[in-house]
Design a protein around this motif. Sequence first.
Motif, mmCIF file in Angstrom:
data_model
loop_
_atom_site.group_PDB
_atom_site.id
_atom_site.type_symbol
_atom_site.label_atom_id
_atom_site.label_comp_id
_atom_site.label_asym_id
_atom_site.label_seq_id
_atom_site.Cartn_x
_atom_site.Cartn_y
_atom_site.Cartn_z
ATOM 1 N N LEU A 99 0.845 -1.185 0.000
ATOM 2 C CA LEU A 99 0.000 0.000 0.000
ATOM 3 C C LEU A 99 0.883 1.238 0.000
ATOM 4 C CD1 LEU A 99 -2.753 -0.867 2.623
ATOM 5 C CD2 LEU A 99 -2.981 -0.807 0.138
ATOM 6 N N ALA A 100 0.556 2.170 -0.864
ATOM 7 C CA ALA A 100 1.243 3.452 -0.912
ATOM 8 C C ALA A 100 0.329 4.493 -0.287
ATOM 9 C CB ALA A 100 1.565 3.821 -2.358
ATOM 10 N N HIS A 101 0.917 5.399 0.471
ATOM 11 C CA HIS A 101 0.140 6.494 1.040
ATOM 12 C C HIS A 101 1.030 7.714 1.175
ATOM 13 C CE1 HIS A 101 1.800 6.000 5.177
ATOM 14 N NE2 HIS A 101 1.908 4.750 4.784
ATOM 15 N N ARG A 102 0.399 8.877 1.149
ATOM 16 C CA ARG A 102 1.131 10.125 1.275
ATOM 17 C C ARG A 102 1.795 10.212 2.647
ATOM 18 N NH1 ARG A 102 -3.099 14.802 -0.547
ATOM 19 N NH2 ARG A 102 -3.537 14.084 -2.661
ATOM 20 N N VAL A 111 3.707 3.341 -12.742
ATOM 21 C CA VAL A 111 3.354 3.495 -11.326
ATOM 22 C C VAL A 111 4.530 3.076 -10.439
ATOM 23 C CG1 VAL A 111 1.874 2.608 -9.479
ATOM 24 C CG2 VAL A 111 0.870 3.395 -11.623
ATOM 25 N N LEU A 112 5.203 1.994 -10.778
ATOM 26 C CA LEU A 112 6.376 1.596 -9.993
ATOM 27 C C LEU A 112 7.418 2.706 -9.966
ATOM 28 C CD1 LEU A 112 6.918 -2.138 -11.009
ATOM 29 C CD2 LEU A 112 6.080 -1.258 -8.817
ATOM 30 N N ALA A 113 7.695 3.305 -11.116
ATOM 31 C CA ALA A 113 8.675 4.391 -11.192
ATOM 32 C C ALA A 113 8.208 5.606 -10.390
ATOM 33 C CB ALA A 113 8.927 4.765 -12.650
ATOM 34 N N PHE A 114 6.924 5.956 -10.509
ATOM 35 C CA PHE A 114 6.346 7.087 -9.789
ATOM 36 C C PHE A 114 6.459 6.883 -8.278
ATOM 37 C CE2 PHE A 114 2.521 8.720 -7.629
ATOM 38 C CZ PHE A 114 2.591 10.075 -7.927
ATOM 39 N N VAL A 115 6.035 5.725 -7.805
ATOM 40 C CA VAL A 115 6.053 5.445 -6.369
ATOM 41 C C VAL A 115 7.494 5.413 -5.848
ATOM 42 C CG1 VAL A 115 5.516 3.707 -4.612
ATOM 43 C CG2 VAL A 115 3.798 4.330 -6.325
ATOM 44 N N GLY A 119 10.764 10.890 0.294
ATOM 45 C CA GLY A 119 10.031 10.988 1.539
ATOM 46 C C GLY A 119 8.616 11.523 1.406
ATOM 47 N N LEU A 120 8.057 11.486 0.202
ATOM 48 C CA LEU A 120 6.718 12.031 -0.041
ATOM 49 C C LEU A 120 5.632 10.966 0.001
ATOM 50 C CD1 LEU A 120 7.739 14.483 -2.881
ATOM 51 C CD2 LEU A 120 7.253 15.050 -0.494
ATOM 52 N N ILE A 121 6.020 9.718 -0.214
ATOM 53 C CA ILE A 121 5.107 8.571 -0.149
ATOM 54 C C ILE A 121 5.769 7.529 0.737
ATOM 55 C CG2 ILE A 121 4.233 6.581 -1.464
ATOM 56 C CD1 ILE A 121 3.622 8.352 -3.755
#
Length: 101
Positions: free
Chosen positions: A10-13, A78-82, A89-91
């Motif tokens: 799970l990704a979160h801000r 999405v993998l690259a973005f995350v 340190g943003l996600i």
Amino acid sequence: MAPKAEPELLAHRSLTAMSERFGDETVVLEPSSDRYVRLNANGSRLWERLKTPLSVAELAAMLAGEWRLEPERAHADVLAFVDFLVERGLIELRPRSSSGG
């Protein structure tokens, strides 16, 4: 070293990240490190969706559907973005709890 994105995570801000939308773009700032990034339309849409935690796979499916991308391309993007935002340190990434949330 920051963890790498995987489909089930799970990704979160980050709780301290601040963002502001300017047209199709978003600027995201991490105040403690004084780092910021400018996100394009795709990145802005993904950032918006991360108001609530989503798995990397869910983000990729959303991107593929909304932008009519091939699933493999959406997954790679999405993998690259995350990974890019995790490194700054943003996600943050975490496993899905056994209770499903």
